[in-house]
Motif scaffolding. Structure first.
Motif, PDB file in Angstrom:
ATOM      1  N   SER A 136       0.678  -1.297   0.024  1.00  0.00           N
ATOM      2  CA  SER A 136       0.062  -0.164   0.033  1.00  0.00           C
ATOM      3  C   SER A 136       0.918   1.287  -0.249  1.00  0.00           C
ATOM      4  CB  SER A 136      -1.031  -0.033   1.392  1.00  0.00           C
ATOM      5  OG  SER A 136      -0.120   0.169   2.333  1.00  0.00           O
ATOM      6  N   ALA A 151       0.495   3.526  -7.644  1.00  0.00           N
ATOM      7  CA  ALA A 151      -0.725   4.263  -7.200  1.00  0.00           C
ATOM      8  C   ALA A 151      -1.738   3.251  -7.267  1.00  0.00           C
ATOM      9  CB  ALA A 151      -1.120   5.347  -8.189  1.00  0.00           C
ATOM     10  N   ALA A 152      -3.013   3.667  -6.759  1.00  0.00           N
ATOM     11  CA  ALA A 152      -4.319   2.853  -6.708  1.00  0.00           C
ATOM     12  C   ALA A 152      -4.337   1.952  -8.124  1.00  0.00           C
ATOM     13  CB  ALA A 152      -5.422   3.288  -6.302  1.00  0.00           C
ATOM     14  N   GLU A 153      -4.266   2.837  -9.436  1.00  0.00           N
ATOM     15  CA  GLU A 153      -4.696   2.364 -10.348  1.00  0.00           C
ATOM     16  C   GLU A 153      -3.457   0.956 -10.778  1.00  0.00           C
ATOM     17  OE1 GLU A 153      -3.039   6.617 -11.310  1.00  0.00           O
ATOM     18  OE2 GLU A 153      -4.371   5.507  -9.657  1.00  0.00           O
ATOM     19  N   LEU A 155      -2.083  -0.931  -8.529  1.00  0.00           N
ATOM     20  CA  LEU A 155      -2.326  -2.139  -7.953  1.00  0.00           C
ATOM     21  C   LEU A 155      -3.553  -2.855  -8.325  1.00  0.00           C
ATOM     22  CD1 LEU A 155      -1.500  -0.577  -4.250  1.00  0.00           C
ATOM     23  CD2 LEU A 155       0.030  -2.093  -5.654  1.00  0.00           C
ATOM     24  N   PHE A 156      -4.654  -2.157  -8.578  1.00  0.00           N
ATOM     25  CA  PHE A 156      -5.932  -2.621  -9.147  1.00  0.00           C
ATOM     26  C   PHE A 156      -5.935  -3.950  -9.676  1.00  0.00           C
ATOM     27  CE2 PHE A 156     -10.010  -2.952 -10.820  1.00  0.00           C
ATOM     28  CZ  PHE A 156     -11.127  -2.653  -9.632  1.00  0.00           C
ATOM     29  N   TYR A 159      -5.691  -7.557  -8.053  1.00  0.00           N
ATOM     30  CA  TYR A 159      -6.555  -7.778  -7.264  1.00  0.00           C
ATOM     31  C   TYR A 159      -7.309  -9.070  -7.802  1.00  0.00           C
ATOM     32  CZ  TYR A 159      -6.359  -4.313  -3.584  1.00  0.00           C
ATOM     33  OH  TYR A 159      -6.032  -3.441  -2.694  1.00  0.00           O
ATOM     34  N   LEU A 167      -5.096  -5.640   1.009  1.00  0.00           N
ATOM     35  CA  LEU A 167      -4.307  -4.583   0.729  1.00  0.00           C
ATOM     36  C   LEU A 167      -3.157  -4.419   1.906  1.00  0.00           C
ATOM     37  CD1 LEU A 167      -3.623  -1.788  -0.602  1.00  0.00           C
ATOM     38  CD2 LEU A 167      -5.102  -0.485   0.907  1.00  0.00           C
ATOM     39  N   LYS A 182      -4.861   9.930  -2.665  1.00  0.00           N
ATOM     40  CA  LYS A 182      -3.922   8.673  -3.165  1.00  0.00           C
ATOM     41  C   LYS A 182      -4.153   7.713  -2.142  1.00  0.00           C
ATOM     42  CE  LYS A 182      -0.385  11.283  -5.992  1.00  0.00           C
ATOM     43  NZ  LYS A 182       0.986  11.531  -6.009  1.00  0.00           N
ATOM     44  N   ASP A 185      -7.961   6.512  -2.325  1.00  0.00           N
ATOM     45  CA  ASP A 185      -8.319   5.497  -3.396  1.00  0.00           C
ATOM     46  C   ASP A 185      -8.022   4.235  -3.168  1.00  0.00           C
ATOM     47  OD1 ASP A 185      -9.275   7.711  -4.609  1.00  0.00           O
ATOM     48  OD2 ASP A 185      -7.518   8.091  -5.980  1.00  0.00           O
ATOM     49  N   LYS A 186      -6.801   3.780  -2.666  1.00  0.00           N
ATOM     50  CA  LYS A 186      -6.268   2.605  -2.289  1.00  0.00           C
ATOM     51  C   LYS A 186      -7.340   1.868  -1.271  1.00  0.00           C
ATOM     52  CE  LYS A 186      -1.496   3.588  -3.271  1.00  0.00           C
ATOM     53  NZ  LYS A 186      -0.028   3.736  -2.589  1.00  0.00           N
ATOM     54  N   ASP A 189     -10.689   0.977  -2.844  1.00  0.00           N
ATOM     55  CA  ASP A 189     -10.544  -0.313  -3.951  1.00  0.00           C
ATOM     56  C   ASP A 189     -10.429  -1.328  -3.297  1.00  0.00           C
ATOM     57  OD1 ASP A 189     -10.310   1.368  -6.131  1.00  0.00           O
ATOM     58  OD2 ASP A 189      -8.089   1.103  -6.542  1.00  0.00           O
TER      59      ASP A 189
END
Length: 584
Positions: A136, A151-153, A155-156, A159, A167, A182, A185-186, A189
């Motif tokens: 994270s 960033a979140a995008e 990692l997404f 999943y 996470l 930032k 967002d994580k 998600d």
């Protein structure tokens, strides 16, 4: 699930069809009622199908041994063992660990998504159940330079992998506290996908725990006192009782644990070196220590199994019961946790302290992973710390067997306006060199308590950004150690009087060896011998301790490639005490 497999399991449970395997004459540890029961255990296609009176094609006579669920390590960085997941399995399976929740943020800080994918791929087709929490906080903070930023995008998409269940530890408390987009967002998600969110609350007070829980972060492995553990339990957190190589918190935390609140506690190793895993053990060691402290053996086993499974939503792990995966152990003794045999999915994987075969995974690291030391040349001039004789210095002071440090302010030896390391007073020079993107950053500091009498040590294992970290009694050996690290493309080295005494190359990301665990263990022993040669005689591991001196999320003061960092003030500070910090 396959229709025919489910039908078969039902038929075995109903005694309409013989089991694949039946365990007889065992004393089953019932972690639900905390009782010992005696009955047959039926297994079908690697899953427990029933408890009672059963017949099967294969009969295993437990010969009166205790049958325990397999142990689960609720939070571990496999990279800290410095071997690949397959080699890690060869080490921990004999210790009864059949499942782990791994956070690959060490390799992610060096190689980003490529590093995470390597760890996932390298964990396929080995008997150890490796689940993952996505890192994270890469980098851990914005006050240092890592090899990646996720960033979140980023990692997404990961999943979608069936082995990704959470996470990983959220260690950037200020980002959570301030609701920074930032980080939020994580968190969102993970919540949308019903993934567990793991915490890291080092030094966080009661109100901070309120913030973490309100954000959906429901666990912490950074407790160091019984009071901290109780604060977290009061607010509904799962408390992870950690016993690693640098952080040995278990005995302190057990003062807060009793039969009433143990259900919210589980065991983790977090960061444990290979030699400690081999010589001391993994989660089995935590269980033994807990029993020795006075908790009932079945309660300790429940913490190591069912509690960990429930914390991470593993509905089919952690118990000897129908519908649960047949991962289990034969124990000769409840009190000593002497492990006789280890099973995964109903098949023997280890016996009498050894795996029944050497488990392998042939996934190869990419070029970026094996060429991870990208640094500018360092000179002796880069290692100068200017001080006047009447000037006090901000100093990092080690607490043995802890990753927490003390912030000392005092005078040190100065010669010709420059700090002079003193082995007698145990004030060494420390350096952190950026090694990911040729930035040329060299952070300098003064370290107290490492205990070297001569020479220097250096490593690319430096939490969490894993730049080069080095400490020494003189500049020439310090520089040599840094250059030796560059020559072996990452690893650990000990030097003295201009000579390399011992090294452990870590070819993968400067963190993991591509050799078998026996070879790595032999090299670690050579490093330990070399440490003795340069005068180290402490009761802690100086490499492990040094690796955490660069982690700017653990109080009180640390060193990054940018400079000294005051964790409590959450800002960089100069070495000269009482002087303003120049703009970077």
């Amino acid at each position: 699930m396959d229709r025919e497999l489910l039908k078969k399991r039902i038929e075995v449970a109903a005694k309409k069809f013989p089991a694949d395997t039946v365990i007889k004459n065992g004393k089953i540890i019932d972690v639900f009622n905390q009782e010992i029961i005696e009955a047959d255990i039926a297994i079908a296609d690697g899953v427990f199908a029933g408890i009672g009176n059963y017949e099967g094609e294969n009969i295993i006579d437990a010969k009166g041994k205790f049958v325990s669920p397999g142990f689960i390590d609720g939070h571990v960085h496999i990279e800290s063992a410095m071997v690949t997941p397959a080699e890690f399995a060869n080490v921990v399976l004999p210790h009864g660990v059949t499942s782990v929740v791994a956070d690959p943020h060490e390799i992610a800080n060096v190689n980003g998504i490529d590093g995470i994918k390597f760890m996932i791929d390298a964990s396929e087709n080995i008997p150890l159940n490796v689940f993952f929490g996505l890192p994270s906080c890469v980098p851990a903070t914005s006050f240092e330079n890592a090899g990646a930023s996720l960033a979140a995008e980023d990692l997404f998409p990961l999943y979608g992998n069936k082995h990704v269940i959470s996470l990983g530890e959220v260690m950037d408390f200020p980002s959570v506290f301030n609701g920074e987009d930032k980080m939020v967002d994580k968190l969102i998600d993970a919540k949308k996908l019903n993934k567990v969110i793991d915490g890291h609350a080092a030094g966080v007070d009661q109100n901070g725990i309120n913030v973490y829980m309100a954000a959906g972060i429901h666990s912490d492995h950074e407790c160091t006192t019984a009071e901290q553990a109780k604060d977290r339990l009061q607010r509904g957190m799962y408390v992870m009782l950690r016993e690693g190589s640098a952080s040995r918190d278990l005995k302190s935390l057990l003062h807060a644990i009793n039969e009433r609140n143990a259900r919210r506690c589980l065991f983790v190793t977090d960061d444990k070196h290979l030699d400690d895993l081999i010589e001391e053990g993994s989660i089995d060691h935590n269980v033994r220590v807990t029993i020795q402290h006075g908790l009932a053996p079945i309660t300790a086993i429940q913490m190591a199994t069912l509690n960990a499974a429930e914390c991470f939503g593993m509905k089919n792990k952690g118990a000897i019961a129908p519908g649960y995966d047949a991962d289990f152990l034969f124990l000769d003794s409840l009190e000593s946790i002497k492990i006789n045999e280890v099973f995964v999915k109903g098949s023997t994987v280890a016996r009498n302290g050894q795996t029944v075969m050497k488990y392998k995974n042939d996934v190869q690291p990419s070029d970026s992973l094996v060429n991870s030391v990208q640094m500018k040349e360092v000179t002796v001039d880069d290692l100068i710390i200017e001080l006047s004789k009447d000037q006090k210095a901000n100093i990092i002071s080690i607490i043995p067997n802890s990753i927490v440090t003390k912030h000392k302010v005092q005078k040190v030896d100065v010669v010709n306006g420059r700090f002079q390391p003193s082995a007698e007073e145990d004030f060494l020079k420390m350096a952190v060199i950026e090694r990911h993107n040729n930035k040329g950053n060299v952070g300098l500091g003064i370290l107290h308590g490492l205990g070297l009498k001569s020479g220097a040590i250096a490593s690319t294992f430096a939490h969490d950004s894993h730049n080069i970290v080095a400490a020494g009694t003189n500049d020439n050996d310090l520089l040599l150690a840094i250059n030796c690290i560059k020559q072996i493309n990452g690893g650990l080295v000990v030097v003295d009087n201009g000579s390399l005494l011992a090294s452990l190359p870590l070819a993968i990301s400067g963190l993991i060896s591509n050799e078998g665990f026996h070879t790595v263990y032999t090299n670690l022993q050579k490093l330990n011998d070399a440490l003795g040669f340069i005068g180290f005689s402490g009761n802690f591991n100086p490499f492990i301790t040094l690796s955490f001196m660069a982690l700017p999320v653990i109080p009180e003061i640390k060193l990054t490639d940018i400079g000294l960092f005051d964790v409590q003030a959450f800002k960089h500070i100069p070495i000269k005490a009482g002087t303003p910090l120049p703009n970077h």
